[in-house]
Design a protein around this motif. Structure first.
Motif, PDB file in Angstrom:
ATOM      1  N   GLY A   1       0.828  -1.199   0.000  1.00  0.00           N
ATOM      2  CA  GLY A   1       0.000   0.000   0.000  1.00  0.00           C
ATOM      3  C   GLY A   1       0.865   1.252   0.000  1.00  0.00           C
ATOM      4  N   TYR A   2       0.248   2.378   0.267  1.00  0.00           N
ATOM      5  CA  TYR A   2       0.962   3.646   0.314  1.00  0.00           C
ATOM      6  C   TYR A   2       0.645   4.369   1.604  1.00  0.00           C
ATOM      7  CZ  TYR A   2       2.229   2.931  -4.506  1.00  0.00           C
ATOM      8  OH  TYR A   2       2.756   2.413  -5.652  1.00  0.00           O
ATOM      9  N   ARG A   3       1.551   5.245   2.004  1.00  0.00           N
ATOM     10  CA  ARG A   3       1.405   5.989   3.245  1.00  0.00           C
ATOM     11  C   ARG A   3       1.718   7.456   2.962  1.00  0.00           C
ATOM     12  NH1 ARG A   3       5.451   4.778   8.174  1.00  0.00           N
ATOM     13  NH2 ARG A   3       6.482   6.627   7.434  1.00  0.00           N
ATOM     14  N   LEU A   4       0.899   8.343   3.456  1.00  0.00           N
ATOM     15  CA  LEU A   4       1.108   9.776   3.343  1.00  0.00           C
ATOM     16  C   LEU A   4       1.644  10.247   4.685  1.00  0.00           C
ATOM     17  CD1 LEU A   4       0.662  12.189   1.413  1.00  0.00           C
ATOM     18  CD2 LEU A   4      -1.531  12.541   2.550  1.00  0.00           C
ATOM     19  N   THR A   5       2.827  10.860   4.685  1.00  0.00           N
ATOM     20  CA  THR A   5       3.459  11.242   5.935  1.00  0.00           C
ATOM     21  C   THR A   5       4.195  12.570   5.801  1.00  0.00           C
ATOM     22  OG1 THR A   5       5.101  10.567   7.593  1.00  0.00           O
ATOM     23  CG2 THR A   5       5.493   9.843   5.359  1.00  0.00           C
ATOM     24  N   PRO A   6       4.272  13.339   6.878  1.00  0.00           N
ATOM     25  CA  PRO A   6       5.037  14.584   6.837  1.00  0.00           C
ATOM     26  C   PRO A   6       6.530  14.344   7.073  1.00  0.00           C
ATOM     27  CG  PRO A   6       3.923  14.395   8.939  1.00  0.00           C
ATOM     28  CD  PRO A   6       3.492  13.221   8.104  1.00  0.00           C
ATOM     29  N   TYR A   7       6.919  13.113   7.340  1.00  0.00           N
ATOM     30  CA  TYR A   7       8.311  12.807   7.657  1.00  0.00           C
ATOM     31  C   TYR A   7       9.056  12.321   6.429  1.00  0.00           C
ATOM     32  CZ  TYR A   7       6.236  13.073  12.223  1.00  0.00           C
ATOM     33  OH  TYR A   7       5.544  13.502  13.309  1.00  0.00           O
ATOM     34  N   ASP A   8      10.225  12.903   6.183  1.00  0.00           N
ATOM     35  CA  ASP A   8      11.052  12.558   5.034  1.00  0.00           C
ATOM     36  C   ASP A   8      11.709  11.199   5.289  1.00  0.00           C
ATOM     37  OD1 ASP A   8      12.923  12.304   3.022  1.00  0.00           O
ATOM     38  OD2 ASP A   8      13.749  14.311   3.264  1.00  0.00           O
ATOM     39  N   PRO A   9      11.355  10.164   4.536  1.00  0.00           N
ATOM     40  CA  PRO A   9      11.908   8.838   4.789  1.00  0.00           C
ATOM     41  C   PRO A   9      13.419   8.767   4.573  1.00  0.00           C
ATOM     42  CG  PRO A   9      10.600   8.844   2.780  1.00  0.00           C
ATOM     43  CD  PRO A   9      10.423  10.177   3.428  1.00  0.00           C
ATOM     44  N   ASP A  10      13.965   9.550   3.639  1.00  0.00           N
ATOM     45  CA  ASP A  10      15.416   9.560   3.424  1.00  0.00           C
ATOM     46  C   ASP A  10      16.129  10.130   4.641  1.00  0.00           C
ATOM     47  OD1 ASP A  10      15.219   8.427   0.899  1.00  0.00           O
ATOM     48  OD2 ASP A  10      15.033  10.381  -0.077  1.00  0.00           O
ATOM     49  N   PHE A  11      15.605  11.208   5.208  1.00  0.00           N
ATOM     50  CA  PHE A  11      16.200  11.812   6.401  1.00  0.00           C
ATOM     51  C   PHE A  11      16.127  10.838   7.574  1.00  0.00           C
ATOM     52  CE2 PHE A  11      15.931  14.395  10.279  1.00  0.00           C
ATOM     53  CZ  PHE A  11      17.141  15.056  10.191  1.00  0.00           C
ATOM     54  N   GLU A  12      15.020  10.132   7.685  1.00  0.00           N
ATOM     55  CA  GLU A  12      14.850   9.158   8.762  1.00  0.00           C
ATOM     56  C   GLU A  12      15.908   8.059   8.662  1.00  0.00           C
ATOM     57  OE1 GLU A  12      11.374   6.197  10.479  1.00  0.00           O
ATOM     58  OE2 GLU A  12      10.842   7.752   9.044  1.00  0.00           O
ATOM     59  N   ARG A  13      16.170   7.569   7.439  1.00  0.00           N
ATOM     60  CA  ARG A  13      17.204   6.544   7.245  1.00  0.00           C
ATOM     61  C   ARG A  13      18.583   7.090   7.591  1.00  0.00           C
ATOM     62  NH1 ARG A  13      13.869   4.807   3.073  1.00  0.00           N
ATOM     63  NH2 ARG A  13      14.744   6.221   1.538  1.00  0.00           N
ATOM     64  N   GLN A  14      18.874   8.325   7.180  1.00  0.00           N
ATOM     65  CA  GLN A  14      20.164   8.940   7.470  1.00  0.00           C
ATOM     66  C   GLN A  14      20.370   9.086   8.971  1.00  0.00           C
ATOM     67  OE1 GLN A  14      19.976  12.584   5.258  1.00  0.00           O
ATOM     68  NE2 GLN A  14      20.385  11.599   3.308  1.00  0.00           N
TER      69      GLN A  14
END
Length: 75
Positions: free
Chosen positions: A42-55
């Motif tokens: 599925g898909y998720r709409l989020t205000p959090y940047d997933p790339d920044f979270e991984r970094q």
């Protein structure tokens, strides 16, 4: 669950977020949101940047593994 309807915005398509949806996402007008794919397909709409979270997760792992070196460098 909130239902959103796709509408025309200029020459593009988009959807309007209700006040309730914006409150749930904790976003304001002008904020950036990210549409990410979830593991279940599925898909998720989020205000959090997933790339920044991984970094940040990688940075925390490095800081934990090398804490003695970083502590010595901080002196």
């Amino acid at each position: 669950m909130l239902t959103l309807k796709v509408t025309t915005v200029g020459s593009s398509a988009g959807f309007i977020l209700t006040k309730e949806a914006m409150a749930r996402l904790k976003i304001q007008k002008g904020d950036t949101v990210y549409l990410t794919e979830s593991p279940d397909g599925g898909y998720r709409l989020t205000p959090y940047d997933p790339d920044f979270e991984r970094q940040m997760a990688l940075a925390e792992e490095i800081m934990h593994e090398d804490r003695d070196i970083l502590r010595a460098l901080a002196k």
